[in-house]
Design an enzyme around this catalytic site. Structure first.
Site, PDB file in Angstrom:
ATOM      1  N   MET A   5       0.821  -2.911   8.736  1.00  0.00           N
ATOM      2  CA  MET A   5      -0.321  -2.977   7.307  1.00  0.00           C
ATOM      3  C   MET A   5      -0.971  -4.077   7.380  1.00  0.00           C
ATOM      4  O   MET A   5      -0.703  -5.147   7.989  1.00  0.00           O
ATOM      5  CB  MET A   5       0.918  -3.186   6.299  1.00  0.00           C
ATOM      6  CG  MET A   5       0.269  -3.084   4.995  1.00  0.00           C
ATOM      7  SD  MET A   5      -0.722  -1.888   4.290  1.00  0.00           S
ATOM      8  CE  MET A   5      -2.021  -2.642   3.325  1.00  0.00           C
ATOM      9  N   GLY A  46       3.342   2.216  10.935  1.00  0.00           N
ATOM     10  CA  GLY A  46       3.412   1.381  12.112  1.00  0.00           C
ATOM     11  C   GLY A  46       3.082  -0.013  11.638  1.00  0.00           C
ATOM     12  O   GLY A  46       3.592  -0.892  12.255  1.00  0.00           O
ATOM     13  N   GLU A  85       0.993  -1.126  -0.101  1.00  0.00           N
ATOM     14  CA  GLU A  85       0.064  -0.006   0.075  1.00  0.00           C
ATOM     15  C   GLU A  85       0.861   1.321   0.095  1.00  0.00           C
ATOM     16  O   GLU A  85       1.793   1.350   0.703  1.00  0.00           O
ATOM     17  CB  GLU A  85      -0.998   0.093   1.257  1.00  0.00           C
ATOM     18  CG  GLU A  85      -2.009   1.220   1.193  1.00  0.00           C
ATOM     19  CD  GLU A  85      -2.849   1.183   2.506  1.00  0.00           C
ATOM     20  OE1 GLU A  85      -2.777   0.343   3.256  1.00  0.00           O
ATOM     21  OE2 GLU A  85      -3.559   2.155   2.054  1.00  0.00           O
ATOM     22  N   HIS A  94      -6.607  -1.913  15.381  1.00  0.00           N
ATOM     23  CA  HIS A  94      -6.643  -1.031  13.861  1.00  0.00           C
ATOM     24  C   HIS A  94      -6.466  -2.068  12.787  1.00  0.00           C
ATOM     25  O   HIS A  94      -7.376  -2.018  11.883  1.00  0.00           O
ATOM     26  CB  HIS A  94      -5.745   0.171  14.026  1.00  0.00           C
ATOM     27  CG  HIS A  94      -5.796   0.979  12.957  1.00  0.00           C
ATOM     28  ND1 HIS A  94      -6.431   2.076  12.649  1.00  0.00           N
ATOM     29  CD2 HIS A  94      -5.314   0.759  11.586  1.00  0.00           C
ATOM     30  CE1 HIS A  94      -6.325   2.712  11.453  1.00  0.00           C
ATOM     31  NE2 HIS A  94      -5.715   1.719  10.671  1.00  0.00           N
ATOM     32  N   GLU A  95      -5.400  -2.545  12.676  1.00  0.00           N
ATOM     33  CA  GLU A  95      -4.992  -3.507  11.687  1.00  0.00           C
ATOM     34  C   GLU A  95      -6.149  -4.700  11.439  1.00  0.00           C
ATOM     35  O   GLU A  95      -6.864  -4.993  10.501  1.00  0.00           O
ATOM     36  CB  GLU A  95      -3.535  -4.033  11.500  1.00  0.00           C
ATOM     37  CG  GLU A  95      -2.401  -3.009  11.718  1.00  0.00           C
ATOM     38  CD  GLU A  95      -2.633  -1.871  10.636  1.00  0.00           C
ATOM     39  OE1 GLU A  95      -3.245  -1.964   9.795  1.00  0.00           O
ATOM     40  OE2 GLU A  95      -2.185  -0.510  11.179  1.00  0.00           O
TER      41      GLU A  95
HETATM   42  N1  B3K Z   1      -2.983   1.002   5.934  1.00  0.00           N
HETATM   43  C1  B3K Z   1      -1.501   1.089   6.263  1.00  0.00           C
HETATM   44  C2  B3K Z   1      -0.819   2.420   5.412  1.00  0.00           C
HETATM   45  C3  B3K Z   1       0.256   2.002   5.108  1.00  0.00           C
HETATM   46  C4  B3K Z   1       0.649   2.883   3.800  1.00  0.00           C
HETATM   47  C5  B3K Z   1       2.208   3.309   3.728  1.00  0.00           C
HETATM   48  N2  B3K Z   1       2.597   3.851   2.350  1.00  0.00           N
HETATM   49  C6  B3K Z   1      -1.431   1.161   7.756  1.00  0.00           C
HETATM   50  C7  B3K Z   1      -2.906   1.661   8.251  1.00  0.00           C
HETATM   51  O1  B3K Z   1      -3.495   2.646   8.313  1.00  0.00           O
HETATM   52  O2  B3K Z   1      -3.497   0.510   8.898  1.00  0.00           O
HETATM   53 ZN    ZN Z   2      -5.285   1.857   8.800  1.00  0.00          ZN
END
Ligand code: B3K
Ligand code: ZN
Length: 876
Positions: free
Chosen positions: A266, A264, A124, A300-301
């Site tokens: 992914m 943090g 991402e 969150h993840e």
């Molecule tokens: N969705 C990831 C974002 C990572 C993008 C880095 N370029 C982190 C998060 O919001 O959970």
């Molecule tokens: Zn996120």
């Protein structure tokens, strides 16, 4: 070379070709990994039959490409640095390609790279195009089957998304594993990990009785740092079932910890990859704040599995669709798991400092931007935190029950699809019947709205007239603003009774705490049957992400501090009271006038310290002064030295006046209990440590002794770090230096603790810091290629307001040097690091010039599109 060009939301076109199924084979090698792709592709029925197939690809060496088994001659395709363009393709076909990539030289940490010898991925937003030629956009969703081939000794563990379906030995010490993910997903959720990893395993039984295996994969020395993340994961899984009715959908859920990571963590499907700093904890190495942060990020993840993965974004302009909603979900989870008022206070405190600054600077953008050059630059506080505030406002406007029905409808209707913010808000409007048209402006209008409020009590008619006027300052590209729909939660607190009065508006009784809706530029609300003169308590629980101005007297604020029924506003009254005193002191400092402490602040603190406040966590927050960064946000022109001097003066005055009270609080909150990250223990430690902070403001002999004992006791990292920080930030180098040295030697083997060691040193106020930063950049534990180290040393230095903003400009120059170096190595981190320089407009002319000079110097370099976009905006 021409300047990088923006892409526009208004140019969105649905993809002409869908990939329905993706098969990948990775033959891993540090310098020459081979990636074979077999893509099952179909033209969209409504697409032009002549539409070319355009696949993204960057930094790939193409070995071969074939359609339905027939290798393409060179003339059949065009290859640029960014795309593979095939003019003539059938309606449905199999595209096969093979490319070569070099994970070991990938310092950008996007795509496939190596961290500590381990292979891992970050796709991402647009990293998958560094792995293979593909339509790298979130509205292309495919099922994936992935074969990973690696070295059996150096990569005994081979992981990818979904379920393991096969594994085995190969020749030459190689082995393989095959993974299948049955859920269609965009390629940004693809993940692969290979290395010498060790796991801890647990399980979770879902609400429908399925057994899910949970695995946390780490390097061997970190096996003892996984317990809290695993426990957090299980709590998050249960919470999402109970609160949102969301069940996990695979039989396996994996988390991997890696040392080199840009953000943090992914949310890759079934295989979350985490920055080790966001997952590893141990009482001896991690502070309470880290424990809480880990819990929030793990949640969150995990929550992204629904808000992001099952239902994803149509395009990257919709990023806040998944991020704002998921941040709101993790905030509520943490509030339910810990102290809800403290969670809100901490979130808002951070938001008002950092997001407000972003919204007031040259990179201000709406929650849904309408153009960008580099999407990586838009993983911002606006997209995440302001996005979450907007979702929270929806929850408050609709009430939880309708909000939950809207959420259910959204997940049900759009499962497996890539959608827009309209789709989300539309579900909320549909289930509730609410008119959210004006509300949608929150998504398109940048800048922080300001509300000027004033109120008058009419004794004769027993009425309270409250007038609210809103304005949103101009932001780059948006000179004119429209009024927003702003929910203002409020109460009227009777000055005689000290109680919330019943609110009656236009003859309707609203209760003692109600939401009024500001939709016009200016509105007057007339409350009737107001039996006594009230003090209004406005924007309770921070009901909208705005700046609220009300001409409170210090007496009003002292009254609200003790009488407001809303915990958040009690805290906020204290902050406002302190701000008034700080404003006077900043002015006194600037004018060279003697500083005099406002005794009302002292008395308010005395009341807090000696009163019967039972919630220690909230009390600790109430005793915490606004940060220098927050104070700076309130000033028209930031005077870093005056702010520092004024805040230190308040700390010292409070410490002198309330020394014995602070000693008593410190002693009363000592504990020998074994460490646990429970809300009760955390509250007690916070309170004890804030008391110690005051004592050290005057370098009280007893305070110093407390610090020494607390540091030497090594009971837990929260206490050790706090004591060490206070010592290092004091002038007692005789005690601080040996302590710092001992700490550095003891933890030399632990990168996450060394991050703290760096930060403690470079955030001290003394003027030797710049030299220390330069010295520490040569330290063996520092590496410019590791984002955590850059944040801990360089990022932390740029937050050190008095030292970064030195008048000789050397702080700015140091940051610019690092940005220039990182621009070549890791553009994403470089573009983030430059942020403090972009805020030059907020400072005096001399500093403005110095900061601009550094931006201009950066601009003269051959820049990545990331750094280019930020610097260009900052100099516009
Ligand atoms: N969705 C990831 C974002 C990572 C993008 C880095 N370029 C982190 C998060 O919001 O959970
Ligand atoms: Zn996120």
């Amino acid at each position: 070379m021409s300047d990088p060009q923006p892409v526009y939301l208004s140019d969105y076109q649905p993809p002409a070709y869908q990939v329905t199924h993706t098969e990948l084979t990775f033959d891993l090698d540090p310098a020459a990994t081979r990636v074979k792709a077999r893509l099952h592709i179909e033209r969209h029925p409504s697409a032009d039959s002549q539409a070319p197939l355009v696949l993204n690809g960057e930094q790939l060496t193409l070995i071969s490409v074939a359609i339905d088994g027939n290798p393409l001659p060179d003339a059949a395709y065009q290859l640029t640095d960014e795309v593979l363009h095939i003019a003539d393709v059938p309606e449905a076909f199999m595209l096969e390609s093979e490319v070569e990539i070099a994970p070991s030289s990938n310092t950008a940490l996007e795509g496939l790279y190596q961290s500590n010898g381990m292979y891992c991925t970050q796709c991402e937003a647009e990293g998958f195009r560094r792995i293979t030629y593909y339509p790298d956009r979130p509205d292309v969703m495919a099922t994936f089957k992935v074969t990973v081939i690696g070295n059996a000794t150096s990569e005994p563990v081979l992981l990818a998304n979904g379920n393991p379906i096969n594994q085995g030995e190969l020749e030459n010490g190689r082995h393989f594993a095959i993974w299948e993910d049955p859920h269609p997903k965009p390629c940004y959720l693809f993940a692969l990990v290979a290395g010498n990893l060790h796991k801890v395993e647990d399980s979770f039984e879902t609400v429908s009785g399925r057994n899910v295996t949970l695995q946390l994969w780490v390097e061997q020395e970190n096996l003892d740092k996984t317990e809290h993340a695993m426990a957090s994961l299980k709590r998050a899984m249960a919470w999402d079932e109970q609160v949102y009715g969301r069940e996990y959908d695979l039989d396996l859920f994996m988390i991997v910890a890696v040392n080199d990571f840009n953000m943090g963590a992914m949310e890759n499907k079934g295989l979350n990859i985490f920055n080790s700093a966001a997952v590893l904890t141990h009482p001896n190495t991690a502070t309470d704040a880290t424990f809480q942060n880990v819990e929030g990020i793990v949640a969150h993840e995990y929550f992204h599995n629904w808000s992001g993965n099952r239902v994803t974004c149509r395009d990257w302009f919709q990023l806040s669709l998944k991020e704002g909603f998921t941040v709101f979900r993790d905030q509520c989870f943490s509030a339910d798991t810990n102290s809800a008022p403290v969670k809100r206070i901490q979130d808002v405190s951070f938001f008002r400092t950092a997001q407000f600054a972003e919204d007031a600077g040259p990179t201000a953008h709406p929650i849904r931007p309408d153009h960008f050059i580099e999407i990586t630059n838009f993983y911002t506080l606006t997209i995440y935190e302001k996005g979450a505030e907007v979702v929270r406002m929806l929850r408050n406007l609709l009430g939880w029950e309708d909000f939950r029905r809207g959420s259910d409808l959204y997940f049900e209707r759009f499962d497996g699809q890539a959608v827009t913010i309209e789709d989300f808000v539309g579900c909320m409007a549909e289930v509730s019947g609410a008119d959210l048209n004006q509300f949608m402006r929150w998504y398109s209008q940048a800048g922080t709205p300001e509300i000027d409020a004033h109120g008058e009590y009419d004794y004769a008619h027993a009425e309270y007239h409250l007038t609210l006027r809103q304005r949103t300052p101009a932001t780059p590209g948006q000179p004119e603003k429209l009024p927003l729909h702003i929910p203002v939660r409020m109460g009227l607190v009777g000055t005689k009774s000290g109680q919330d009065l019943t609110l009656t508006l236009s003859g309707e009784k609203l209760g003692k705490d109600a939401v009024i809706h500001l939709t016009g530029d200016e509105q007057t609300f007339v409350f009737t049957d107001v039996a006594e003169a009230p003090v209004p308590s406005l924007l309770r629980d921070f009901s909208a992400p705005v700046k609220l101005h009300f001409p409170y007297s210090r007496e009003d604020l002292a009254f609200l501090l003790t009488h407001d029924s809303d915990g958040f506003n009690r805290w906020d009254a204290g902050q406002r009271l302190a701000m008034l005193a700080l404003d006077d002191l900043i002015a006194a400092h600037r004018n060279g006038v003697e500083k005099v402490m406002d005794t009302r602040v002292v008395e308010a603190f005395r009341t807090l310290l000696t009163g019967a406040m039972s919630d220690k966590a909230v009390l600790a927050e109430m005793l915490t002064l606004p940060s220098e960064a927050y104070i700076a946000e309130q000033q028209p022109i930031v005077d870093v030295d005056a702010i520092h001097a004024a805040r230190e003066f308040v700390r010292q005055s409070l410490a002198v006046a309330l020394r014995d009270e602070f000693v008593a609080v410190y002693k009363a909150n000592q504990s020998d209990e074994p460490y646990a990250p429970t809300p009760e223990q955390i509250a007690q430690r916070s309170l004890k440590n804030i008391a110690l902070t005051y004592l050290m403001a005057i370098e009280d002999e007893e305070g110093i002794a407390f610090c020494e004992t607390q540091f030497a006791a090594e009971h837990n990292m929260t206490d050790v770090r706090h004591a060490l920080t206070l010592l290092v930030h004091s002038d007692r180098d005789d005690i601080a230096s040996p302590a710092l040295k001992a700490f550095g030697e003891k933890w030399a083997h632990d990168p996450l603790v060394m991050d703290q060691w760096f930060t403690i040193q470079v955030s001290r106020p003394q003027s030797d810091v710049l030299d220390r930063v330069q010295y520490l950049m040569q330290h063996p534990a520092f590496s410019i290629k590791n984002p955590n180290k850059v944040r801990a040393l360089i990022g932390a230095f740029a937050q050190n307001r008095v030292n970064f903003h030195r008048l000789d400009g050397k702080g700015y120059a140091l940051l610019a040097d690092v940005v220039i170096e990182l621009n070549r190595l890791n553009p994403e981190i470089a573009a983030r690091l430059v942020t403090p320089l972009t805020r030059w407009q907020r400072f005096d002319e001399e500093r403005q010039q110095l900061m601009r000079d550094e931006l201009v110097r950066i601009k003269q370099e051959p820049l990545s599109s990331n750094v280019f976009e930020v610097v260009e905006k900052a100099l516009a």
